[in-house]
Design a protein around this motif. Structure first.
Motif: not given
Length: 459
Positions: A299-324
């Motif tokens: 919440k406090k960051a100036d920049l967020i680097i969100l890392i996803l693993n392309q070798s595994e399917p997207l899960n609910e946590t990935d989608i939640e972080l993408l939305t947040l």
């Protein structure tokens, strides 16, 4: 603090090294140093010369160290006082004993920042330049250092002095107009003069404030949160950017339980990296605390680097972080490009703008140049010319400028409401005083003591 005292302090960091410097400053600096120096009469040497000698204990005259002694006479010194610097062999014991010998001979241990404070009180530098000394010491990148050097040389001081002089000229003209009226519309003429200058000064202050964000980033670094679910490569990214194994990396999910922080230099800009615990649902209490802290950091960051693993399917946590993080300043890393792909860029299009997406492999260290370039342009959109621009590296300066703008706004509003000129002048003079606090031309002793107490001992 008594300005007539001769002060002494160790001016280099304690520890083993080639040299350690003990510095004296004051009216009796040369005489006191001469009491503990053997082999040279410092009272007879020319100014700004260095001499081979020995330092001896003041009471027992035992040799302490073999040294080189610099003698610099006022006013051509940093403090505008007589200054003696004793260059000892680096080491805690030798330097400490030379310091104690100087104190036994009559010098007083300096307070934190007292050398710089004397430079200010003796007119060698103004307050903004004094603060630049500490900024220079604490600079984490070459660009931060250059901005501090420019401020130390007076770039901000000259700008503030110019604004204050413009305001002072206007105040003088208004006084003359009121005291020696040649026209019937004295109030209108005076109000017009105040309005014109207030608007001009306000515009120039706003220009300075627009640069303040760059100064904050130079000084404090870009708070950068590395987030993602467990085992996507967050700690690996931190280790690659820092150049060493700062964080533990394993194949076991949930290895990082707490935030891990480090400063790194990206193209002259400091990044305050925060490697967070992997975000997922867990019943493990310690990991739950880490996940909660990760969300707070995000919440406090100036920049967020969100890392996803392309070798595994997207899960609910990935989608939640993408939305947040959708409305945040973010960069998405589709990591583990060295493995067989499962997630494609096309699958991410509904969540991610393609300009935010970078393909990376921490194992092969690919995509990192693109990451650094994007971070740089996100915040500075082009080359930063610290040579030509005054960067405000100090939150005190920013606050005073904002208060000055508020007073100038009250001047403008007062003129619009046709208030008497003498009332408008109060706010105008207030703005002039606030600008003077930046350079120390109108500042209280309590503030000076507080500012200089933050300096290191010996500076």
């Amino acid at each position: 603090m008594y300005i007539k005292d001769t002060i002494v302090a160790i001016s280099t960091a304690l520890g083993e090294g080639a040299i350690g410097i003990v510095r004296l400053s004051g009216e009796e600096a040369v005489q006191i140093a001469n009491k503990i120096i053997k082999g040279k009469n410092l009272e007879k040497v020319p100014s700004h010369t260095i001499h081979y000698a020995h330092v001896q204990d003041y009471h027992h005259h035992q040799i302490i160290d073999e040294v080189m002694v610099s003698v610099m006479l006022s006013p051509r010194t940093f403090t505008r006082e007589d200054v003696v610097e004793i260059n000892c062999h680096g080491g805690i014991i030798a330097v400490q004993q030379v310091l104690e010998a100087a104190m036994d001979a009559g010098a007083r241990l300096a307070e934190p920042g007292e050398f710089t404070k004397r430079a200010f009180l003796n007119g060698r530098i103004d307050l903004s330049q004094a603060e630049a000394v500490m900024d220079l010491i604490e600079a984490k990148t070459s660009k931060a250092m250059q901005a501090s050097v420019n401020q130390l040389q007076g770039s901000l001081s000259h700008k503030i002095s110019s604004l204050r002089q413009k305001m002072l000229d206007t105040l003088a003209q208004v006084e003359v107009t009121i005291d020696y009226p040649e026209y019937d519309d004295v109030e209108e003429l005076s109000s017009h003069q105040l309005l014109t200058t207030a608007q001009q000064v306000k515009a120039e202050i706003n220009d300075l404030l627009q640069q303040a964000q760059h100064g904050k980033l130079f000084r404090e670094g870009i708070n950068t949160a590395i987030i993602g679910r467990p085992n996507v490569g967050k700690s690996s990214l931190l280790n690659v950017l820092t150049g060493y194994d700062k964080a533990i990396v394993t194949d076991i999910a949930g290895t990082t339980r707490d935030t891990v922080e480090e400063f790194v230099n990206v193209r002259g800009v400091p990044l305050h990296l925060i490697d967070t615990a992997g975000i997922r649902q867990t019943d493990e209490i310690v990991e739950q605390i880490g996940v909660t802290k990760s969300r707070e950091v995000m919440k406090k960051a100036d920049l967020i680097i969100l890392i996803l693993n392309q070798s595994e399917p997207l899960n609910e946590t990935d989608i939640e972080l993408l939305t947040l993080t959708e409305d945040k300043n973010r960069i998405i890393l589709l990591n583990k490009q060295d493995l067989e792909p499962v997630v494609t860029q096309a699958q991410l299009e509904q969540y991610v703008d393609k300009t935010d997406l970078i393909l990376t492999s921490m194992t092969e260290e690919s995509g990192l140049d693109e990451l650094e370039q994007q971070i740089y342009h996100r915040f500075f959109s082009g080359n930063i010319q610290t040579q030509d621009v005054t960067y405000l590296l100090n939150s005190r300066h920013v606050q005073l400028l904002k208060q000055a703008i508020q007073s100038l706004d009250e001047v403008i509003q007062g003129i619009e409401l046709s208030l008497p000129v003498d009332l408008i002048q109060i706010d105008f003079t207030r703005a002039w005083d606030l600008l003077g606090e930046i350079t120390g031309e109108s500042v209280q002793d309590e503030l000076l003591n507080k500012l200089f107490s933050q300096f290191c001992l010996g500076k």
